[in-house]
Enzyme design. Structure first.
Site, short mmCIF file in Angstrom:
data_model
loop_
_atom_site.label_atom_id
_atom_site.label_comp_id
_atom_site.label_asym_id
_atom_site.label_seq_id
_atom_site.Cartn_x
_atom_site.Cartn_y
_atom_site.Cartn_z
N ASP A 148 0.83 -1.20 0.00
CA ASP A 148 0.00 0.00 0.00
C ASP A 148 0.87 1.25 0.00
OD1 ASP A 148 0.96 -0.37 2.61
OD2 ASP A 148 -0.60 0.94 3.38
N GLU A 149 0.28 2.35 -0.34
CA GLU A 149 0.88 3.68 -0.22
C GLU A 149 2.30 3.74 -0.81
OE1 GLU A 149 -1.56 5.29 3.66
OE2 GLU A 149 0.26 4.12 4.02
N ALA A 150 2.48 3.08 -1.93
CA ALA A 150 3.79 3.12 -2.62
C ALA A 150 3.82 4.34 -3.53
CB ALA A 150 4.01 1.82 -3.39
#
Length: 540
Positions: A345-347
């Site tokens: 996530d949140e890359a």
């Protein structure tokens, strides 16, 4: 969107052990000073109704007189050694508070019997029958018996959880409970990366999870602020990358022996550990430990803040995949469970093309070591591997396009674990005045956390694709076991019920009464909890 459209995200460390101390030996009530030599009978305590259990059982048939535990009660077991271990666990709970010897035996009649037999119990279901002649717990597996023991605990007065002798009667209401879970995956996540929690703290949380039939402990072992598991082939990950945490504390990490102890303790409570190494983002601790994992070959400073989305492994370097292979290989060898969580996530610092490339190369590595991939739901924007599970952490108002991306993957065969942040993220504040916690997903009071149906939550996702529910606890603001417990209770039992109980039993008005009855039990266990005004707690 896991955390904040702006900043922030997750939670926790954990616990120590509660339910183990088995004080053997008989208790004798002191005689009155005058002639009657018989001790006065203990004060009677009304049996807990069968329908006060959390999670709600699938079927409850009350009726008949209760069974009363006495000094003559024995715990009878038949079957393999695992059944005897469940019996020993039960006596370890009952002996300190009752003062009764409660011998563990494989013969005799009456008392409390734990019995394995073939039947329609599934992998975790059980039947509990209580009558004046005794209590019988029957299941097809030791796991089913263990879950039945949790129900049995809740049918006894809350004082049974205390570690000293309580002078009262111990009755189990008469009737029958038939029970089995709605979903196979019923999880809780503890973030030990933002703040580190010791083995004992994690074990304490495991005991609390087991009481509500949670069977998966997702450990968030790495993030920007810390790397928490020793990897022999990359020793600086823990030695250097684990030596800090949010706010600049000393952090910490688990040796491989520590991790094995957590896994073994969880298994004794029929809880499977799901380790997470978050990647390609949330990797600053790894990059700070090994500069060659960064595209520019320069190690960033260690990070103690709470921002997200700024770090990334270098997708184009071969050393990145050698690193991933080594970490996954060691972690898989330490983890007997089925799953390995790869984050994802949140890359925000990884291009979409690089993200897809990375996930396409990493998922086969996980499969190569015999584990099933779990990833945050952003994995559905790449190519989820066959059999992979995607963990959805969006909000009620997450965009229709993002929800459809997840639902489309579910229709194509990807299983889903539901963790909507504005429902079951346990680190969200209850109200604006809650002393710890975050607010990026909103304020989440107890009713909001409970009052949704996993089977109908995500538009377009087949009900069969929903594999379970998980309640994450991120630890940006949590430092102690008391912090963990205050944020988890009373919301954790609701998430557990959503995972275990039939949809037909879900009703806030009934649930809040059953939940209120748990308060005295938490008091007896030393669990500090939020006394939500939405719940009619006993004694004001």
């Amino acid at each position: 969107m896991r955390r904040n459209r702006r900043t922030t995200p997750r939670t926790a460390r954990v616990l120590g052990s509660l339910l183990l101390v088995a004080a053997a030996g008989a208790f004798t009530v002191g005689a009155a000073p005058a002639p009657p030599k018989t001790a006065p009978a203990p004060p009677r305590t009304a049996a807990v109704p069968l329908d006060r259990v959390v999670p709600a059982p699938a079927s409850v048939t009350p009726g008949g007189a209760p069974y009363r535990l006495t000094r003559a009660t024995a715990v009878r077991v038949d079957g393999p050694a695992a059944v005897r271990r469940v019996g020993a666990y039960l006596t370890g709970i009952l002996r300190p508070s009752t003062g009764y010897p409660l011998p563990l035996t494989d013969g005799g009649s009456g008392g409390i019997r734990l019995h394995l037999e073939k039947g329609d119990y599934g992998a975790e279901g059980y039947r509990l029958r209580s009558a004046p002649s005794g209590v019988t717990l029957t299941a097809g597996t030791p796991a089913g018996l263990f879950h039945g023991v949790q129900t049995l605990r809740q049918l006894l007065p809350a004082a049974v959880e205390k570690r000293t002798v309580q002078h009262q009667s111990w009755e189990i209401a008469g009737g029958t409970i038939e029970d089995r879970p709605r979903y196979a995956y019923r999880g809780a996540m503890l973030d030990v990366a933002r703040h580190f929690f010791t083995v004992a703290q994690v074990e304490r949380y495991i005991d609390q999870l087991a009481l509500y039939k949670v069977n998966e402990l997702h450990l968030h072992l790495s993030d920007d602020q810390g790397w928490r598991i020793a990897i022999t082939s990359w020793p600086r990950l823990a030695d250097y990358g684990g030596a800090t945490e949010v706010g600049g504390g000393e952090g910490g990490s688990y040796t491989q022996a520590d991790y094995r102890r957590i896994v073994s303790y969880a298994a004794s409570r029929y809880v499977e550990v799901v380790p997470e190494i978050d990647m390609p983002g949330h990797t600053n601790a790894a990059l700070a430990s090994y500069a060659r994992l960064d595209c520019d070959g320069v190690a960033p400073p260690r990070y103690t803040g709470t921002e997200v989305g700024f770090s990334s492994l270098c997708v184009s370097k071969d050393v990145t995949y050698a690193f991933v292979n080594d970490v996954v290989k060691e972690l898989a060898a330490l983890t007997p469970g089925r799953y390995l969580h790869i984050g994802g996530d949140e890359a925000h610092s990884t291009s979409h093309a690089d993200y897809v490339t990375f996930m396409d190369r990493v998922q086969p590595i996980v499969a190569g070591y015999g584990k099933t991939v779990i990833g945050w739901h952003q994995l559905t924007g790449a190519h989820p591997a066959e059999g992979a599970l995607a963990q959805y952490w969006g909000l009620d108002d997450t965009s229709a396009a993002e929800k459809e991306q997840v639902a489309r993957a579910a229709r194509a065969g990807t299983g889903l674990i539901l963790s909507p942040a504005d429902r079951v993220y346990l680190d969200m504040k209850y109200t604006k005045d809650t002393r710890i916690g975050l607010t990026w997903a909103g304020l989440v009071e107890v009713r909001r956390s409970y009052d949704w149906d996993p089977g109908a939550y995500l538009p377009g996702a087949p009900a069969a694709a929903i594999k379970g529910v998980e309640a994450p606890l991120w630890s940006e603001t949590l430092k102690t076991s008391a912090d963990i417990e205050y944020m988890a209770f009373p919301r954790l039992p609701g998430a557990a019920e959503l995972g275990w109980s039939p949809a037909a039993t879900h009703d806030w008005n009934g649930y809040k009464v059953r939940l209120a009855a748990q308060g005295p039990r938490w008091d007896a266990l030393g669990i500090g909890y939020y006394r939500s005004p939405q719940v009619p707690w006993p004694h004001g």
